[in-house]
Design an enzyme around this catalytic site. Structure first.
Site, PDB file in Angstrom:
ATOM      1  N   ASN A 262      31.564  28.410  15.497  1.00  0.00           N
ATOM      2  CA  ASN A 262      30.294  27.685  15.619  1.00  0.00           C
ATOM      3  C   ASN A 262      30.064  27.151  17.032  1.00  0.00           C
ATOM      4  O   ASN A 262      28.971  26.671  17.327  1.00  0.00           O
ATOM      5  CB  ASN A 262      30.240  26.524  14.628  1.00  0.00           C
ATOM      6  CG  ASN A 262      29.436  26.869  13.384  1.00  0.00           C
ATOM      7  OD1 ASN A 262      28.658  27.818  13.380  1.00  0.00           O
ATOM      8  ND2 ASN A 262      29.635  26.100  12.335  1.00  0.00           N
ATOM      9  N   TYR A 263      31.096  27.196  17.896  1.00  0.00           N
ATOM     10  CA  TYR A 263      30.870  26.875  19.312  1.00  0.00           C
ATOM     11  C   TYR A 263      30.844  28.205  20.048  1.00  0.00           C
ATOM     12  O   TYR A 263      31.654  28.494  20.909  1.00  0.00           O
ATOM     13  CB  TYR A 263      31.957  25.951  19.853  1.00  0.00           C
ATOM     14  CG  TYR A 263      31.910  24.540  19.284  1.00  0.00           C
ATOM     15  CD1 TYR A 263      30.738  24.042  18.706  1.00  0.00           C
ATOM     16  CD2 TYR A 263      33.012  23.691  19.345  1.00  0.00           C
ATOM     17  CE1 TYR A 263      30.685  22.758  18.189  1.00  0.00           C
ATOM     18  CE2 TYR A 263      32.969  22.401  18.829  1.00  0.00           C
ATOM     19  CZ  TYR A 263      31.801  21.935  18.256  1.00  0.00           C
ATOM     20  OH  TYR A 263      31.752  20.658  17.755  1.00  0.00           O
TER      21      TYR A 263
ATOM     22  N   TYR B   2      36.479  28.212  18.068  1.00  0.00           N
ATOM     23  CA  TYR B   2      35.681  27.852  16.895  1.00  0.00           C
ATOM     24  C   TYR B   2      34.368  28.658  16.904  1.00  0.00           C
ATOM     25  O   TYR B   2      33.579  28.551  17.842  1.00  0.00           O
ATOM     26  CB  TYR B   2      35.408  26.351  16.920  1.00  0.00           C
ATOM     27  CG  TYR B   2      34.515  25.829  15.819  1.00  0.00           C
ATOM     28  CD1 TYR B   2      34.558  26.368  14.524  1.00  0.00           C
ATOM     29  CD2 TYR B   2      33.633  24.787  16.062  1.00  0.00           C
ATOM     30  CE1 TYR B   2      33.741  25.878  13.527  1.00  0.00           C
ATOM     31  CE2 TYR B   2      32.814  24.280  15.058  1.00  0.00           C
ATOM     32  CZ  TYR B   2      32.865  24.842  13.805  1.00  0.00           C
ATOM     33  OH  TYR B   2      32.056  24.355  12.811  1.00  0.00           O
TER      34      TYR B   2
ATOM     35  N   GLY C 228      18.582  26.697  14.603  1.00  0.00           N
ATOM     36  CA  GLY C 228      18.422  27.057  16.017  1.00  0.00           C
ATOM     37  C   GLY C 228      19.437  26.461  16.977  1.00  0.00           C
ATOM     38  O   GLY C 228      19.200  26.428  18.187  1.00  0.00           O
TER      39      GLY C 228
ATOM     40  N   SER D  19      20.102  33.194  17.769  1.00  0.00           N
ATOM     41  CA  SER D  19      19.212  33.209  16.604  1.00  0.00           C
ATOM     42  C   SER D  19      17.751  33.408  17.002  1.00  0.00           C
ATOM     43  O   SER D  19      16.899  33.604  16.141  1.00  0.00           O
ATOM     44  CB  SER D  19      19.367  31.919  15.791  1.00  0.00           C
ATOM     45  OG  SER D  19      19.129  30.789  16.598  1.00  0.00           O
TER      46      SER D  19
ATOM     47  N   ARG E  35      17.038  32.652  11.919  1.00  0.00           N
ATOM     48  CA  ARG E  35      17.190  31.312  12.487  1.00  0.00           C
ATOM     49  C   ARG E  35      17.026  30.264  11.402  1.00  0.00           C
ATOM     50  O   ARG E  35      16.052  30.274  10.659  1.00  0.00           O
ATOM     51  CB  ARG E  35      16.160  31.082  13.599  1.00  0.00           C
ATOM     52  CG  ARG E  35      16.279  29.698  14.206  1.00  0.00           C
ATOM     53  CD  ARG E  35      15.556  29.592  15.533  1.00  0.00           C
ATOM     54  NE  ARG E  35      14.123  29.449  15.390  1.00  0.00           N
ATOM     55  CZ  ARG E  35      13.303  29.167  16.408  1.00  0.00           C
ATOM     56  NH1 ARG E  35      13.774  29.013  17.636  1.00  0.00           N
ATOM     57  NH2 ARG E  35      12.005  29.044  16.196  1.00  0.00           N
TER      58      ARG E  35
ATOM     59  N   GLY F  44      21.170  23.221  11.340  1.00  0.00           N
ATOM     60  CA  GLY F  44      20.698  23.908  10.131  1.00  0.00           C
ATOM     61  C   GLY F  44      21.837  24.327   9.217  1.00  0.00           C
ATOM     62  O   GLY F  44      22.899  24.743   9.681  1.00  0.00           O
TER      63      GLY F  44
END
Ligand code: FDA
Length: 520
Positions: A459-460, A457, A87, A94, A84, A157
């Site tokens: 990251n989504y 995507y 988060g 994570s 993580r 992050g």
């Protein structure tokens, strides 16, 4: 989850064998600060309930040798690692799992967040546990004319964000965060500390967007910084009348990807039924356009008049500031907020609201009738807050080849869509209602978005599009379906890299790239 004390005790003995001082960075469930530490970077309250599977322990390394020990002992005692950084994982992977019986620990990088900016070479080394806000602050402290093209929410992050791509207001001019990484420090499954030269170009390619918790633990990134003018201009324009909103959206699609790359106009259409608590049933659908221009108001107004006159932008809607402050503007901070607000790790994007996001890519403008249907969807009863958030592409994004890094969504995309729902009610039933609404909206979007594959995507993160087994056991053929949505033709190369660097699939989660040996 139920776990015997055995794996944990053996794991601790193993750690102490390597480093006798290590217990001070291990938090077990018996530790009084375990819960607050776990919760402090749970960024989706959907995964902060008593039913959410919890780690056996949280490990907070202070130096790189602690990470090596954690990997060695986790392997020896068969405890899965979830890394993580910030988060913000949309599905909470994570710090949690869909599998209630999984024994895992959270390797939390919060203490590894040093940032060194080198102005002459326009580079920065930033540790993975740093936030975007800390990075932007560190850059701004050295120069008003340097920036980094990553995301727009300060507490995100660097570890997870760059591992999955990372876009923000500079994407049309400079591409995404992962495009601007020039070196990295990674600890691999053997506990080796690697840099770009020693890891080789295949692994270095894979970590720049191929997903987190898969190829190793990224300890630090070397970032190539970009130049920005000392003053940038921002505006937000909102419309609540339905016909005006639809008309503007329709028009927006025809211009956004062709604007000069110094200008980005992002958009959103959101139903908001919590904005007005006095009239419980009052709902508004608000269409908004948010923009960043790399220059002063004097340059922006004539450009908007020429390219997107329908918006009717006036100079009193515009505000000039430094690029670093634009992050606070987009995050909704008051205009006079100090730059130090970027360092605040306690701010929350959604408060106590739980959320779910999904994503799409649009290659042909959606017709007016398509938007009318979106508005109808938004009006459906029961949705507290939800809608579409749109980020325009074109510019630099169209120039970078699809295989340059794992993130493949390049030329041919007009814009990226995020479908979202937020809600505050507790409980599975309420959640199911909102999730069903969101899945209905996603279904509705099908004819208007990319197909074969329907791109998404990374990251989504969205486990609806497919996943590995609950403990992360992957199967190449199954993974290929969601894997090609995230990575298109880069998926097979990611599998090859994974097979070479972690053939036993030690680093894994519900959506990590499986090694080829997992073909069954
Ligand atoms: P987190 O720590 O949850 O990690 C995400 C994944 O990466 C997990 O699988 C994790 O195990 C793994 N990982 C983390 N650190 C690692 C490391 N050091 N080495 C290897 N693997 C690691 N995106 C965007 O592109 N632009 C934006 O503007 C925003 N804005 C935004 C706002 C809010 C409020 C949220 C919740 C999310 C976003 N995002 C976003 C999405 C964001 O980029 C995505 O959730 C990132 O993966 C978050 O990275 P974190 O390190 O915060 O998450």
């Amino acid at each position: 989850g139920v776990t015997s004390s055995q794996p944990y005790e053996e794991f601790l003995q193993c750690l102490e064998f390597h480093d006798s001082n290590i217990t001070s960075i291990v938090y077990t469930r018996a530790n009084s600060s375990f819960s607050s530490l776990l919760e402090s970077s749970i960024r989706n309250p959907r995964f902060d309930t008593s039913a959410t599977p919890k780690p056996l322990l949280i490990f907070t390394p202070r130096q790189i040798s602690h990470i090596e020990s954690a990997i060695r002992c986790s392997r020896a005692h068969r405890i899965q690692i979830r890394v993580r950084s910030g988060g913000h994982d949309y599905e909470g992977l994570s710090y949690s799992t869909i599998s209630p019986s999984l024994t895992f620990l959270v390797l939390d990088l919060r203490n590894l967040r040093a940032i060194q900016v080198d102005v002459p070479s326009k580079t920065a080394w930033a540790q993975a546990g740093a936030t975007l806000g800390e990075l932007y602050y560190a850059i701004a402290a050295e120069s008003r004319t340097l920036a980094f093209p990553a995301g727009m929410w300060p507490t995100v992050g660097l570890g997870g964000h760059i591992s999955g791509g990372g876009y923000g207001s500079l994407l049309r001019k400079h591409g995404i965060a992962a495009d601007n990484v020039v070196d990295a420090q990674v600890v691999d499954v053997e506990g080796r500390i690697l840099d770009r030269a020693s890891m080789g170009e295949d692994l270095f390619w894979a970590i720049r967007g191929g997903g987190g918790n898969t190829f190793g633990i990224v300890v630090a990134w070397k970032l190539s910084l970009v130049s920005v003018p000392p003053t940038v201009t921002l505006f937000t324009a909102s419309r609540t009348a339905q016909h005006k909103g639809i008309e503007l959206f329709h028009r927006w699609q025809h211009v956004v990807d062709k604007l000069p790359d110094d200008l980005i106009v992002m958009a959103s259409v959101v139903l908001n039924s919590v904005a007005n608590p006095v009239q419980a049933n009052a709902t508004t659908i608000q269409a908004s356009f948010n923009s960043l221009y790399l220059g002063g108001i004097e340059g922006l107004i004539p450009m908007m008049d020429a390219k997107f006159p329908d918006l009717g932008l006036r100079r009193e809607n515009c505000v000039e500031m430094s690029w670093a402050k634009s992050i606070l503007y987009f995050a909704g901070f008051p205009l006079n907020s100090p730059l130090e607000s970027l360092l605040d790790r306690t701010i929350s994007a959604t408060g106590s609201a739980k959320f779910k996001g999904k994503s799409d890519y649009v290659k042909e403008p959606i017709p007016i009738s398509g938007f009318e249907g979106i508005w109808e969807k938004l009006k459906e009863v029961g949705v507290q807050t939800g809608g579409l958030i749109l980020a325009s592409y074109g510019g630099k994004m169209s120039e970078i080849p699809e295989s340059s890094i794992p993130f493949p969504h390049r030329a041919g995309n007009i814009y990226q869509v995020e479908e979202v729902a937020f809600w505050v009610e507790d409980g599975v039933e309420a959640a199911d209602g909102y999730l069903n609404w969101l899945r209905g909206l996603y279904e509705y979007m099908t004819p208007y978005v990319s197909k074969n594959p329907r791109e998404a995507y990374a990251n989504y993160r969205d486990l609806d599009i497919g996943r590995n087994g609950g403990g992360g056991e992957g199967d190449y053929r199954r993974a290929r379906s969601w894997g090609s949505s995230y990575y298109k033709n880069n998926f097979d190369r990611l599998v090859r890299v994974k097979t070479a660097v972690d053939p036993a699939n030690f680093f894994r989660n519900e959506q990590s790239i499986p090694p080829l040996s997992s073909w069954r």
